[in-house]
Design a protein around this motif. Structure first.
Motif, PDB file in Angstrom:
ATOM      1  N   ILE A 103      13.731 -10.728   6.375  1.00 20.64           N
ATOM      2  CA  ILE A 103      14.454  -9.797   6.862  1.00 20.64           C
ATOM      3  C   ILE A 103      15.151  -9.963   4.663  1.00 20.64           C
ATOM      4  CG2 ILE A 103      16.790  -8.655   7.137  1.00 20.64           C
ATOM      5  CD1 ILE A 103      14.433  -8.279   9.122  1.00 20.64           C
ATOM      6  N   VAL A 104      15.780 -11.227   4.088  1.00 24.42           N
ATOM      7  CA  VAL A 104      16.146 -10.640   3.632  1.00 24.42           C
ATOM      8  C   VAL A 104      15.666 -10.493   2.375  1.00 24.42           C
ATOM      9  CG1 VAL A 104      17.385 -11.530   1.228  1.00 24.42           C
ATOM     10  CG2 VAL A 104      18.462 -11.902   3.977  1.00 24.42           C
ATOM     11  N   LEU A 105      14.276 -10.684   2.325  1.00 22.07           N
ATOM     12  CA  LEU A 105      13.170 -10.785   1.577  1.00 22.07           C
ATOM     13  C   LEU A 105      12.727  -9.001   0.953  1.00 22.07           C
ATOM     14  CD1 LEU A 105      10.925 -11.912  -0.411  1.00 22.07           C
ATOM     15  CD2 LEU A 105       9.572 -11.836   1.161  1.00 22.07           C
ATOM     16  N   ILE A 106      12.149  -8.335   1.921  1.00 22.70           N
ATOM     17  CA  ILE A 106      12.257  -7.440   2.384  1.00 22.70           C
ATOM     18  C   ILE A 106      13.054  -7.004   1.913  1.00 22.70           C
ATOM     19  CG2 ILE A 106      11.042  -5.635   4.355  1.00 22.70           C
ATOM     20  CD1 ILE A 106       9.563  -7.648   3.293  1.00 22.70           C
ATOM     21  N   VAL A 107      14.490  -6.587   1.892  1.00 22.09           N
ATOM     22  CA  VAL A 107      15.416  -5.466   1.901  1.00 22.09           C
ATOM     23  C   VAL A 107      15.419  -5.912   0.224  1.00 22.09           C
ATOM     24  CG1 VAL A 107      17.899  -5.321   1.935  1.00 22.09           C
ATOM     25  CG2 VAL A 107      16.697  -5.579   3.607  1.00 22.09           C
ATOM     26  N   ASN A 126       0.656  -8.138   0.022  1.00 18.90           N
ATOM     27  CA  ASN A 126      -0.707  -7.268   0.220  1.00 18.90           C
ATOM     28  C   ASN A 126       0.167  -5.504  -0.439  1.00 18.90           C
ATOM     29  OD1 ASN A 126      -3.061  -8.478   1.719  1.00 18.90           O
ATOM     30  ND2 ASN A 126      -1.448  -8.707   2.840  1.00 18.90           N
ATOM     31  N   TYR A 127       1.083  -5.584  -0.497  1.00 17.21           N
ATOM     32  CA  TYR A 127       1.733  -4.540  -1.329  1.00 17.21           C
ATOM     33  C   TYR A 127       2.405  -4.660  -2.838  1.00 17.21           C
ATOM     34  CZ  TYR A 127      -0.670  -1.932   2.416  1.00 17.21           C
ATOM     35  OH  TYR A 127      -1.260  -1.049   3.544  1.00 17.21           O
ATOM     36  N   GLN A 128       2.091  -4.681  -4.098  1.00 14.74           N
ATOM     37  CA  GLN A 128       2.896  -4.954  -4.709  1.00 14.74           C
ATOM     38  C   GLN A 128       4.238  -4.058  -4.583  1.00 14.74           C
ATOM     39  OE1 GLN A 128       2.588  -7.022  -7.338  1.00 14.74           O
ATOM     40  NE2 GLN A 128       0.772  -7.856  -6.266  1.00 14.74           N
ATOM     41  N   ASP A 129       4.000  -3.216  -4.328  1.00 15.01           N
ATOM     42  CA  ASP A 129       5.413  -2.055  -4.163  1.00 15.01           C
ATOM     43  C   ASP A 129       5.263  -1.632  -2.416  1.00 15.01           C
ATOM     44  OD1 ASP A 129       6.845   0.308  -4.933  1.00 15.01           O
ATOM     45  OD2 ASP A 129       6.916   0.980  -5.953  1.00 15.01           O
ATOM     46  N   TYR A 141       3.682  -9.828   5.730  1.00 13.08           N
ATOM     47  CA  TYR A 141       1.808  -9.149   5.593  1.00 13.08           C
ATOM     48  C   TYR A 141       1.844  -8.011   5.034  1.00 13.08           C
ATOM     49  CZ  TYR A 141      -2.693  -6.852   6.015  1.00 13.08           C
ATOM     50  OH  TYR A 141      -3.653  -6.049   5.857  1.00 13.08           O
ATOM     51  N   LEU A 142       2.634  -7.352   5.165  1.00 13.44           N
ATOM     52  CA  LEU A 142       2.827  -6.098   3.955  1.00 13.44           C
ATOM     53  C   LEU A 142       3.359  -6.468   2.109  1.00 13.44           C
ATOM     54  CD1 LEU A 142       5.016  -3.805   5.930  1.00 13.44           C
ATOM     55  CD2 LEU A 142       3.120  -3.486   5.077  1.00 13.44           C
ATOM     56  N   PHE A 143       4.280  -7.483   2.631  1.00 14.13           N
ATOM     57  CA  PHE A 143       4.695  -8.320   1.070  1.00 14.13           C
ATOM     58  C   PHE A 143       3.597  -8.869   0.624  1.00 14.13           C
ATOM     59  CE2 PHE A 143       6.290 -11.462  -1.463  1.00 14.13           C
ATOM     60  CZ  PHE A 143       7.657 -11.485  -2.080  1.00 14.13           C
ATOM     61  N   LEU A 179      10.410 -17.262   1.882  1.00 10.60           N
ATOM     62  CA  LEU A 179       9.025 -17.819   2.741  1.00 10.60           C
ATOM     63  C   LEU A 179       8.982 -18.749   3.579  1.00 10.60           C
ATOM     64  CD1 LEU A 179       6.782 -15.235   0.511  1.00 10.60           C
ATOM     65  CD2 LEU A 179       7.510 -14.375   3.115  1.00 10.60           C
ATOM     66  N   SER A 180       9.758 -19.571   3.513  1.00 10.66           N
ATOM     67  CA  SER A 180       9.491 -20.724   3.993  1.00 10.66           C
ATOM     68  C   SER A 180      10.493 -21.557   5.313  1.00 10.66           C
ATOM     69  CB  SER A 180       9.706 -21.638   3.296  1.00 10.66           C
ATOM     70  OG  SER A 180      11.092 -22.297   2.650  1.00 10.66           O
ATOM     71  N   SER A 181      10.145 -21.805   5.931  1.00  9.01           N
ATOM     72  CA  SER A 181      11.233 -22.367   7.955  1.00  9.01           C
ATOM     73  C   SER A 181      11.560 -23.702   7.201  1.00  9.01           C
ATOM     74  CB  SER A 181       9.592 -22.146   9.013  1.00  9.01           C
ATOM     75  OG  SER A 181       8.840 -23.052   8.500  1.00  9.01           O
ATOM     76  N   PRO A 182      12.212 -23.790   8.260  1.00  7.44           N
ATOM     77  CA  PRO A 182      13.536 -24.979   7.837  1.00  7.44           C
ATOM     78  C   PRO A 182      12.826 -26.181   8.230  1.00  7.44           C
ATOM     79  CG  PRO A 182      14.261 -23.248   9.726  1.00  7.44           C
ATOM     80  CD  PRO A 182      12.225 -22.846   8.983  1.00  7.44           C
TER      81      PRO A 182
END
Length: 149
Positions: free
Chosen positions: A119-123, A11-14, A7-9, A140-143
């Motif tokens: 986790i990788v994406l957010i880091v 809805n927030y650019q930065d 959600y944060l990713f 952002l895709s699941s298996p």
């Protein structure tokens, strides 16, 4: 908690442009997230923000030995994914260590690959890394190819 990170990713650019903890908690409550998940997510994000990583250089012949806890909790699928990202030049050894740390900070005995990818994406997002659209789509895709958002 993973849903909050997505959600944060989305809805927030930065990540640094998000409101303070209290305002963010209120916003997440209004979005329908559970108070316990919000608290855990905010603590997790605080840990991410306070992580001091020193970039270091590793020889191409260097070998990272994973601890028993890392192998047990992250499993071969997550660790293989980290190795792939590092060999592809997407992450540095320092980012690898931060990703592993944040993966272990999840409140789960065994971290599933779909959650680990978030986790990788957010880091990467928190460290202002260039995120190619195909990398974001993969993270952002699941298996079973259904998006996590």
């Amino acid at each position: 908690m993973i849903d909050i990170l997505v959600y944060l990713f989305e809805n927030y650019q930065d990540l640094d442009a998000q409101p303070g903890s209290e305002a963010l908690a209120q916003s997440l409550t209004e979005a329908g997230f559970d108070d316990g998940e919000i608290s855990f997510a905010l603590d997790w994000l605080d840990g991410l923000h306070s992580s001091q990583i020193a970039d270091f250089v590793c020889s191409p012949r260097s070998l990272r030995i994973y601890t028993e806890e890392e192998r047990r909790r992250l499993g071969s699928e997550c660790l293989d994914f980290v190795i792939f990202l590092e060999q592809a030049g997407v992450i540095t050894p320092a980012l690898r260590e931060l990703i592993i740390d944040r993966g272990l900070a999840l409140d789960e005995d065994e971290v599933p690959i779909d959650k680990f990818k978030v986790i990788v994406l957010i880091v990467l997002w928190s460290r202002d890394q260039d995120l190619e659209p195909l990398i974001v789509e993969e993270l952002l895709s699941s298996p079973d190819d259904t998006p996590l958002h």
